[in-house]
Design a protein around this motif. Structure first.
Motif, mmCIF file in Angstrom:
data_model
loop_
_atom_site.group_PDB
_atom_site.id
_atom_site.type_symbol
_atom_site.label_atom_id
_atom_site.label_comp_id
_atom_site.label_asym_id
_atom_site.label_seq_id
_atom_site.Cartn_x
_atom_site.Cartn_y
_atom_site.Cartn_z
ATOM 1 N N ALA A 163 0.838 -1.201 0.000
ATOM 2 C CA ALA A 163 0.000 0.000 0.000
ATOM 3 C C ALA A 163 0.873 1.251 0.000
ATOM 4 C CB ALA A 163 -0.930 -0.011 1.215
ATOM 5 N N GLN A 164 1.935 1.207 0.783
ATOM 6 C CA GLN A 164 2.858 2.341 0.823
ATOM 7 C C GLN A 164 3.557 2.503 -0.514
ATOM 8 O OE1 GLN A 164 5.944 1.980 3.765
ATOM 9 N NE2 GLN A 164 6.411 4.168 3.764
ATOM 10 N N ALA A 165 3.948 1.385 -1.126
ATOM 11 C CA ALA A 165 4.610 1.448 -2.426
ATOM 12 C C ALA A 165 3.673 2.012 -3.485
ATOM 13 C CB ALA A 165 5.102 0.060 -2.830
ATOM 14 N N TYR A 166 2.410 1.595 -3.464
ATOM 15 C CA TYR A 166 1.470 2.101 -4.469
ATOM 16 C C TYR A 166 1.234 3.595 -4.291
ATOM 17 C CZ TYR A 166 -2.362 2.380 -7.735
ATOM 18 O OH TYR A 166 -3.147 2.714 -8.819
ATOM 19 N N ALA A 167 1.157 4.025 -3.058
ATOM 20 C CA ALA A 167 0.959 5.450 -2.805
ATOM 21 C C ALA A 167 2.131 6.278 -3.317
ATOM 22 C CB ALA A 167 0.769 5.688 -1.308
ATOM 23 N N LEU A 168 3.312 5.649 -3.380
ATOM 24 C CA LEU A 168 4.507 6.360 -3.855
ATOM 25 C C LEU A 168 4.726 6.196 -5.357
ATOM 26 C CD1 LEU A 168 6.943 5.496 -0.916
ATOM 27 C CD2 LEU A 168 5.773 7.672 -1.353
ATOM 28 N N GLY A 169 3.820 5.487 -6.043
ATOM 29 C CA GLY A 169 3.913 5.433 -7.500
ATOM 30 C C GLY A 169 4.107 4.074 -8.119
ATOM 31 N N ALA A 170 4.196 2.983 -7.355
ATOM 32 C CA ALA A 170 4.357 1.647 -7.927
ATOM 33 C C ALA A 170 3.160 1.318 -8.826
ATOM 34 C CB ALA A 170 4.484 0.602 -6.829
ATOM 35 N N PRO A 171 3.359 0.617 -9.935
ATOM 36 C CA PRO A 171 2.252 0.290 -10.832
ATOM 37 C C PRO A 171 1.293 -0.723 -10.203
ATOM 38 C CG PRO A 171 4.266 -0.775 -11.562
ATOM 39 C CD PRO A 171 4.655 0.147 -10.464
ATOM 40 N N ALA A 172 0.019 -0.630 -10.577
ATOM 41 C CA ALA A 172 -0.985 -1.541 -10.028
ATOM 42 C C ALA A 172 -0.660 -2.991 -10.366
ATOM 43 C CB ALA A 172 -2.367 -1.164 -10.551
ATOM 44 N N ALA A 173 -0.111 -3.233 -11.539
ATOM 45 C CA ALA A 173 0.188 -4.594 -11.976
ATOM 46 C C ALA A 173 1.251 -5.270 -11.123
ATOM 47 C CB ALA A 173 0.621 -4.582 -13.440
ATOM 48 N N SER A 174 2.006 -4.471 -10.367
ATOM 49 C CA SER A 174 3.063 -5.046 -9.518
ATOM 50 C C SER A 174 2.537 -5.565 -8.184
ATOM 51 C CB SER A 174 4.146 -3.996 -9.247
ATOM 52 O OG SER A 174 3.649 -2.961 -8.398
#
Length: 613
Positions: free
Chosen positions: A473-484
């Motif tokens: 969740a923290q990674a996605y908030a910082l820009g990680a792609p949804a597919a990851s």
């Protein structure tokens, strides 16, 4: 077998007009006809009375009932009077007994009786026949049954219910005639018997196009025919749950454990009516992911139905103990990690509820002061999750084996009886703590029950599976792609945790990527969809509004409906028009329990918006 009435001050029920020290109801016999056109049930209620020496009256609870007559067992008229009506409590019905130990009341319910939901064919799955169900908790059964509507006054009961053919009636009791008998005029009569004393709110009725499928030697499910196969598949583990619960807490004492999946208007996830749990169709996720709800309702067969809160001030004695047992059943069947995830989600809800109310709010206590309040106001996650945390804290301190032994004995000692917080603590001290001063100080029992907030000794059960989710969740908030993300492989609890852990402010493209990648707006899991819609509302994400509207108009489960409307209202000029527009369409489909909550929520909107609601 009739449970005694508690006469201690803390057992006095302020939500009932009954005076059980004078006279109390011990048995109810209903003979009722259902009228779908008039939206009324009518007929007679015959009450067996236990009166104190010298007592010449009994006081009953009613709300909106049309009373025609009251007689004794010989058919002689008895004097009666309806008192002034209170908006919440209804009106007391006082009957002069004149020596009678049985009275017969002839009456009809009002067309708007709050306990009864009358559904048109269009509101059902089959679209062919109407449907009726009742929901009595907390004090709604007085709108269709004239009795002493207090959880501390347990009553045995029986019923004869006449319904139009080809409809079927089921109730929270032994079904003496599953296919009914033909009666004059083309209807069918169904007969039921509950030989164990229960709290009156647990008398429940459903009428409709209902089919049945067995799940095991003593378990099965009712549903509309078009829903039956899906319901049976989802609930296939129920017999195993009963066995697991018995191994922990002693024999299941109610005979059968059946369930009925109701139409979507049912306001709760489940209602633990003895022998026949009422369920929302939102539990049917298609993958058995939400069956903890069944574990919860089954657990009520011990906590709530067997040992019942004497008053609604101690609602936690039902729900907190039950939530603890739910976790134990889930652990036995599905492992510690799955149980831990559900428990930690509950802890999240508890922390949020305390933050919303304020840590010093009296509404965050377990034992509540509900004077001048509808008892419905006390039915929050505090009772469920703080109560369960209290029991887990005791378990941690004394060890699981010792705690299980005490809890099993607690159910045996208080079987078929009402309980108060004071009696619960007294039993703990006598049978578990046993004058151990160090343990008494360690547990902080009175602080847990009578003080607001969370004591410092609270035990928090953490899930290892949530740690990975929090990182992503923290990674996605910082820009990680949804597919990851590992989202598709996660349990539903992990998916909910992920959505709840995301910042409440996200760019529209990030929300769109989540929805597109994981099809969140079309999720079959109601808990995941709810979490997604909460995130979408917080971000004023317009593409999710159609999904929000579908969800709010296709089911009436208050757990989902109330927070979503609350979130919409909090969004001001963006959310309030959406809330009023959706509620105008949805309100006629909601049970009174849900509609009443939303009515209170929307009453302070600007007048032009409130009119729509």
């Amino acid at each position: 077998m009739v449970a005694p009435v508690l006469l201690t001050e803390d057992a006095k029920d302020i939500h009932s007009y009954a005076i059980p020290a004078e006279a109390r109801v011990t048995h109810v016999a209903l003979d009722l006809v259902t009228d779908f056109d008039a939206r009324q049930v009518g007929g007679t209620a015959t009450l067996d009375i236990q009166a104190a020496e010298g007592a010449n009256r009994i006081v009953l609870d009613t709300k909106g009932l049309q009373i025609r007559s009251v007689t004794n067992a010989q058919g002689q008229m008895l004097p009666w009077k309806l008192g002034n009506a209170d908006e919440t409590l209804g009106a007391p019905l006082t009957v002069q007994l004149n020596g009678a130990d049985q009275i017969k009341i002839t009456y009809k319910s009002a067309p708007d009786a709050a306990a009864l939901q009358w559904l048109s064919p269009e509101q059902t799955s089959g679209k062919k026949y109407p449907f009726l169900f009742s929901q009595g908790q907390a004090i709604l059964n007085r709108t269709w049954i004239p009795t002493q509507d207090s959880p501390g006054i347990r009553q045995t009961w029986e019923a004869r219910i006449v319904v139009p053919a080809p409809l079927k009636a089921v109730m929270s009791a032994q079904n003496l005639m599953p296919e009914g008998e033909e009666v004059e005029g083309g209807g069918r009569a169904f007969h039921f018997k509950m030989d164990k004393p229960v709290a009156p709110y647990l008398i429940a009725l459903a009428v409709g196009d209902i089919a049945f499928q067995s799940l095991g030697p003593r378990t099965g499910v009712y549903a509309e025919p078009s829903m039956l196969k899906a319901a049976a598949n989802e609930l296939a583990d129920t017999e195993r749950m009963v066995e697991a619960a018995e191994a922990l807490y002693g024999p299941y004492r109610w005979g059968r454990y059946d369930m009925i999946v109701l139409p979507p208007a049912f306001p709760f996830g489940g209602m633990e009516n003895p022998r026949l749990t009422f369920l929302t169709p939102t539990v049917l996720a298609g993958d058995k992911s939400l069956v903890s709800l069944i574990a919860h309702e089954l657990a009520h067969s011990w906590s709530g139905n067997l040992v019942t809160n004497a008053t609604w001030a101690d609602f936690w004695l039902n729900e907190g103990v039950t939530s603890y047992i739910e976790g134990r059943i889930m652990e036995e069947l599905y492992g510690r990690e799955r149980a831990a995830q559900l428990i930690e989600l509950g802890w999240e809800e508890l922390e949020a509820a305390i933050q919303d109310a304020g840590a010093e709010s009296p509404m965050t206590r377990l034992h509540l002061d509900l004077a001048d309040q509808d008892p419905d106001e006390g039915m929050s996650s505090i009772a469920y999750d703080k109560g369960a945390a209290f029991l887990r804290t005791i378990e941690k301190a004394v060890g699981r084996q010792r705690f299980d032994q005490w809890l099993r004995g607690y159910f045996d000692r208080h079987a078929f009886q009402p309980i108060t917080s004071a009696l619960f603590l007294a039993d703990l001290r006598k049978n578990l703590i046993q004058n151990d001063e160090r343990l008494e100080q360690l547990l902080r029992l009175d602080e847990w029950v009578y003080q607001p907030g969370l004591p410092a000794n609270a035990v928090v059960l953490r899930s290892e599976g949530f740690r990975v989710v929090d990182q992503q969740a923290q990674a996605y908030a910082l820009g990680a792609p949804a597919a990851s993300l590992g989202f598709p492989k996660w349990s539903y609890a992990q998916q909910v945790r992920f959505l709840n852990a995301l910042p409440r402010e996200l760019p529209e493209e990030r929300l769109s990527a989540l929805d597109t990648t994981f099809n969140l707006s079309q999720s079959n899991n109601s808990e995941v969809l709810f979490a997604w819609l909460q995130l979408a509302i917080a971000n004023r994400y317009d593409p999710a509004v159609p999904a929000l509207e579908r969800f709010l108009t296709s089911q009436g489960r208050r757990k989902f409906v109330a927070p979503l409307f609350d979130s919409l209202v909090a969004q001001g000029e963006w959310g309030r028009p959406i809330a009023t527009r959706i509620y105008e369409a949805a309100r006629p489909t909601y049970h009174a329990v849900t509609a009443g909550t939303i009515d209170r929520l929307l009453k302070d909107l600007p007048e032009e918006q409130a009119k729509a609601a």
